[in-house]
Write a protein that holds these residues in place. Structure first.
Motif, PDB file in Angstrom:
ATOM      1  N   UNK A  66      46.938  30.230  64.627  1.00 46.49           N
ATOM      2  CA  UNK A  66      45.874  30.756  65.484  1.00 46.49           C
ATOM      3  C   UNK A  66      46.267  32.094  66.092  1.00 46.49           C
ATOM      4  N   UNK A  67      47.505  32.208  66.563  1.00 44.94           N
ATOM      5  CA  UNK A  67      47.970  33.466  67.156  1.00 44.94           C
ATOM      6  C   UNK A  67      48.060  34.566  66.103  1.00 44.94           C
ATOM      7  N   UNK A  68      48.466  34.215  64.888  1.00 43.00           N
ATOM      8  CA  UNK A  68      48.487  35.203  63.807  1.00 43.00           C
ATOM      9  C   UNK A  68      47.081  35.720  63.513  1.00 43.00           C
ATOM     10  N   UNK A  69      46.108  34.815  63.513  1.00 45.78           N
ATOM     11  CA  UNK A  69      44.719  35.211  63.276  1.00 45.78           C
ATOM     12  C   UNK A  69      44.231  36.125  64.388  1.00 45.78           C
ATOM     13  N   UNK A  70      44.558  35.797  65.622  1.00 44.25           N
ATOM     14  CA  UNK A  70      44.141  36.637  66.742  1.00 44.25           C
ATOM     15  C   UNK A  70      44.737  38.035  66.635  1.00 44.25           C
ATOM     16  N   UNK A  71      46.005  38.112  66.230  1.00 43.46           N
ATOM     17  CA  UNK A  71      46.640  39.415  66.059  1.00 43.46           C
ATOM     18  C   UNK A  71      45.969  40.199  64.933  1.00 43.46           C
ATOM     19  N   UNK A  72      45.641  39.531  63.848  1.00 43.88           N
ATOM     20  CA  UNK A  72      44.960  40.189  62.735  1.00 43.88           C
ATOM     21  C   UNK A  72      43.601  40.719  63.174  1.00 43.88           C
ATOM     22  N   UNK A  73      42.873  39.934  63.940  1.00 43.16           N
ATOM     23  CA  UNK A  73      41.561  40.372  64.427  1.00 43.16           C
ATOM     24  C   UNK A  73      41.702  41.531  65.409  1.00 43.16           C
ATOM     25  N   UNK A  74      42.744  41.480  66.217  1.00 44.51           N
ATOM     26  CA  UNK A  74      42.981  42.569  67.170  1.00 44.51           C
ATOM     27  C   UNK A  74      43.255  43.880  66.443  1.00 44.51           C
ATOM     28  N   UNK A  75      43.929  43.791  65.297  1.00 44.37           N
ATOM     29  CA  UNK A  75      44.208  44.973  64.490  1.00 44.37           C
ATOM     30  C   UNK A  75      43.021  45.377  63.624  1.00 44.37           C
ATOM     31  N   UNK A  76      41.943  44.566  63.688  1.00 40.77           N
ATOM     32  CA  UNK A  76      40.703  44.833  62.945  1.00 40.77           C
ATOM     33  C   UNK A  76      40.958  44.926  61.440  1.00 40.77           C
ATOM     34  N   UNK A  77      41.734  43.975  60.936  1.00 40.29           N
ATOM     35  CA  UNK A  77      42.009  43.913  59.509  1.00 40.29           C
ATOM     36  C   UNK A  77      40.972  43.033  58.830  1.00 40.29           C
ATOM     37  N   UNK A  78      40.592  43.395  57.626  1.00 37.29           N
ATOM     38  CA  UNK A  78      39.603  42.630  56.884  1.00 37.29           C
ATOM     39  C   UNK A  78      40.171  41.319  56.372  1.00 37.29           C
ATOM     40  N   UNK A  79      39.306  40.420  55.913  1.00 34.20           N
ATOM     41  CA  UNK A  79      39.761  39.107  55.432  1.00 34.20           C
ATOM     42  C   UNK A  79      40.655  39.196  54.196  1.00 34.20           C
ATOM     43  N   UNK A  80      40.518  40.264  53.427  1.00 31.58           N
ATOM     44  CA  UNK A  80      41.323  40.412  52.210  1.00 31.58           C
ATOM     45  C   UNK A  80      42.609  41.202  52.442  1.00 31.58           C
ATOM     46  N   UNK A  81      42.847  41.628  53.671  1.00 31.85           N
ATOM     47  CA  UNK A  81      44.034  42.442  53.966  1.00 31.85           C
ATOM     48  C   UNK A  81      45.293  41.597  53.819  1.00 31.85           C
ATOM     49  N   UNK A  82      46.297  42.196  53.203  1.00 27.57           N
ATOM     50  CA  UNK A  82      47.593  41.535  53.056  1.00 27.57           C
ATOM     51  C   UNK A  82      48.336  41.667  54.381  1.00 27.57           C
TER      52      UNK A  82
END
Length: 289
Positions: A66-82
């Motif tokens: 969950x925290x990894x997902x929140x960080x990814x969303x905070x960085x505004x990365x797309x769903x396909x981003x590595x």
């Protein structure tokens, strides 16, 4: 958010350690049951502890995701981003880094914090407005020039010029000028008061942050000592259990104390790191790990 991910990752490792310890205890109790050294209830308690540890590990892994997902969303990365997170090792030297004095942090913060810089700019603006208001008391001299051209019959092009000077002596606007100066002076004094308040608030904030940083380092060192004692106590409890000198409840108590000490040290570590990084921010240093 990044520190939350790092903390969650280390929490997962602690819970993995808990599962390993619970498995070892369950295996140990099973062997002792086969030897007739313990009752079946002892084994059941160990298996119950193992189930709880596995559940806690799953919860910790879900929290990390969950925290990894929140960080990814905070960085505004797309769903396909590595997207992957690196977890640098935080050494004791980093946790126990030398804390700068309150004076050092405050002196550096005065020149970079927006609240104090804005207060200084407002003082300068108010002082300029005050000087402008005072100028209404002084005579003003204005100079103007006029150039004209024309055409006269038989004489061709003609040119003329006129220079005029005007002196304005303030006689009747003294009351208005004094009012303007008085208001401008009040604005300057208010700006100076606001500046002192901003500096006072900044100093109070830095003093609190400094106290938190010192306390966090002390807690980290204390948590390290507590962990060492808890680990030794658990080791002795295992030996006593194998010798039949204590039961599963006592062994589980020592194991839980050991795991709790690990968790407390982990929390103390990240509190100390965060407190130091916040102080570094007030000194204008980049936030790095």
């Amino acid at each position: 958010a990044y520190l939350q991910v790092m903390y969650a990752a280390e929490t997962v490792e602690i819970n993995r350690r808990a599962v390993t310890l619970a498995e070892e205890q369950a295996d140990r109790a099973q062997r002792m049951l086969e030897q007739g050294a313990v009752a079946r209830t002892e084994v059941a308690q160990m298996l119950s502890q193992l189930g709880s540890a596995q559940y806690d590990l799953t919860t910790a892994q879900n929290n990390l995701a969950q925290y990894r997902l929140q960080l990814k969303q905070l960085l505004e990365l797309g769903p396909d981003a590595n997207f992957d997170v690196e977890f640098p090792e935080i050494s004791d030297d980093e946790v126990l880094r030398i804390i700068p004095s309150v004076e050092e942090v405050y002196d550096a913060a005065l020149g970079i914090m927006p609240e104090t810089r804005q207060a200084d700019i407002l003082i300068e603006a108010s002082q300029f407005a005050e000087r402008a208001a005072r100028s209404a008391f002084y005579p003003q001299v204005s100079l103007s020039a006029n150039v004209s051209t024309g055409h006269q019959s038989g004489l061709g092009l003609s040119m003329g010029s006129q220079l005029s000077q005007k002196l304005n002596v303030p006689i009747f606007n003294g009351k208005n000028a004094r009012t303007s100066v008085r208001q401008a002076r009040l604005n300057t004094r208010q700006a100076e008061i606001d500046s002192r308040t901003a500096r006072k608030d900044l100093l109070s904030t830095i003093e609190s942050l400094h106290r938190d940083a010192v306390a966090a380092q002390s807690n980290y060192m204390a948590a390290g000592q507590k962990l060492a004692y808890a680990e030794e106590s658990y080791r002795l409890a295992v030996a006593s259990f194998e010798q039949g000198k204590n039961n599963a409840v006592e062994l589980n108590t020592e194991k839980n104390n050991f795991l709790a000490a690990m968790s407390e040290r982990l929390q103390a570590k990240y509190k100390a790191v965060l407190a130091a990084k916040i102080l570094a921010f007030y000194r204008g240093e980049p936030i790095t790990l």
